[in-house]
Design an enzyme around this catalytic site. Structure first.
Site, PDB file in Angstrom:
ATOM      1  N   GLU A   1       0.846  -1.154  -0.238  1.00  0.00           N
ATOM      2  CA  GLU A   1      -0.159   0.066  -0.012  1.00  0.00           C
ATOM      3  C   GLU A   1       0.729   1.301   0.013  1.00  0.00           C
ATOM      4  O   GLU A   1       1.250   1.502   0.920  1.00  0.00           O
ATOM      5  CB  GLU A   1      -1.212  -0.189   1.206  1.00  0.00           C
ATOM      6  CG  GLU A   1      -1.771   1.535   1.268  1.00  0.00           C
ATOM      7  CD  GLU A   1      -2.585   1.290   2.646  1.00  0.00           C
ATOM      8  OE1 GLU A   1      -2.302   2.490   2.991  1.00  0.00           O
ATOM      9  OE2 GLU A   1      -3.043  -0.063   3.552  1.00  0.00           O
TER      10      GLU A   1
ATOM     11  N   LYS B   1     -11.374  -0.648   6.610  1.00  0.00           N
ATOM     12  CA  LYS B   1     -10.272  -1.304   7.768  1.00  0.00           C
ATOM     13  C   LYS B   1     -11.064  -0.330   8.627  1.00  0.00           C
ATOM     14  O   LYS B   1     -11.461   0.455   8.494  1.00  0.00           O
ATOM     15  CB  LYS B   1      -9.368  -0.598   6.290  1.00  0.00           C
ATOM     16  CG  LYS B   1      -7.932   0.398   7.200  1.00  0.00           C
ATOM     17  CD  LYS B   1      -7.282   1.502   6.858  1.00  0.00           C
ATOM     18  CE  LYS B   1      -7.784   2.618   6.519  1.00  0.00           C
ATOM     19  NZ  LYS B   1      -6.169   3.534   6.070  1.00  0.00           N
TER      20      LYS B   1
ATOM     21  N   ARG C   1       0.469  10.366   0.102  1.00  0.00           N
ATOM     22  CA  ARG C   1       0.910  11.832   1.045  1.00  0.00           C
ATOM     23  C   ARG C   1       2.417  12.152   0.213  1.00  0.00           C
ATOM     24  O   ARG C   1       2.274  13.450   1.298  1.00  0.00           O
ATOM     25  CB  ARG C   1       1.260  10.951   2.238  1.00  0.00           C
ATOM     26  CG  ARG C   1      -0.040   9.834   2.614  1.00  0.00           C
ATOM     27  CD  ARG C   1       0.834   9.370   4.845  1.00  0.00           C
ATOM     28  NE  ARG C   1      -0.520   8.392   4.615  1.00  0.00           N
ATOM     29  CZ  ARG C   1       0.270   8.078   5.881  1.00  0.00           C
ATOM     30  NH1 ARG C   1       0.574   8.338   7.285  1.00  0.00           N
ATOM     31  NH2 ARG C   1      -0.394   7.221   6.688  1.00  0.00           N
TER      32      ARG C   1
END
Length: 208
Positions: free
Chosen positions: A43, A131, A47
């Site tokens: 993943e 999640k 960012r």
């Protein structure tokens, strides 16, 4: 791989590393180090300015990796990620707009939830794997045990505060398919280009 659903992806790796890439030149060797240690599901969080370029590079150079994007917060990011080669996306939360955008882009989604109401909303939008984020602040293992009653068919990936020590306890819960963690990809090891150390951390995680 682009036909894998999110449960297939969760089953492919017990630990999903939460990866922050600051330098594009680190992307491929980092992915290779993780895959060499037995961790295939990666993943890459959106960012940093190079995140999508990193996904593109990994998808092209590391065919054994199942690469996705994390920290998806805007609808247009799903199509951008799919174009870059991502096969799944992870969000910190979920709105109807994000759910529709993910489906329109044709990318598997692991949506973030924190409360029972958010789980109900995600189920209503067609998701049964989620999640739990931030996991520790949301109640950790106690919350997951409580969720198992009313949401017996939901599979969770707790992320946020999960450590190498707590991961096995999370994974022992029947409604946990995998965990997300950043301990596999320490910033100092990446900065130093210490890929051997990353591979060793991946081996330990894969053995959980």
């Amino acid at each position: 791989m682009d036909k894998m659903n999110i449960r297939d992806i969760m089953r492919a790796s017990k630990v999903m590393p939460v990866i922050v890439i600051d330098r594009i030149e680190d992307a491929v060797p980092l992915a290779q180090a993780l895959v060499a240690g037995g961790i295939r599901v990666l993943e890459v969080t959106l960012r940093t300015p190079v995140a999508l370029a990193a996904v593109r590079a990994i998808a092209a150079a590391v065919p054994d990796a199942i690469v996705g994007v994390g920290t998806v917060t805007r609808p247009e990011q799903f199509a951008e990620a799919k174009t870059a080669g991502a096969v799944f996306a992870v969000t910190p939360g979920l709105t109807e707009e994000l759910a529709q955008a993910a489906k329109a882009a044709g990318i598997a989604l692991l949506p973030g939830v924190m409360t029972p109401s958010e789980v109900i909303a995600a189920l209503g939008w067609g998701f049964d794997a989620m999640k739990l984020f931030p996991a520790e602040q949301a109640g950790g293992m106690g919350m997951l045990k409580a969720m198992a009653g009313p949401f017996a068919d939901v599979l969770f990936c707790p992320t946020g505060g999960v450590t190498v020590e707590s991961a096995p306890r999370f994974l022992a819960l029947p409604n946990v398919g995998c965990v997300g963690g950043s301990w596999l990809v320490p910033k100092d090891r990446i900065a130093a280009g210490d890929w051997r150390a990353v591979t060793q951390l991946a081996r330990e995680a894969a053995a959980l």
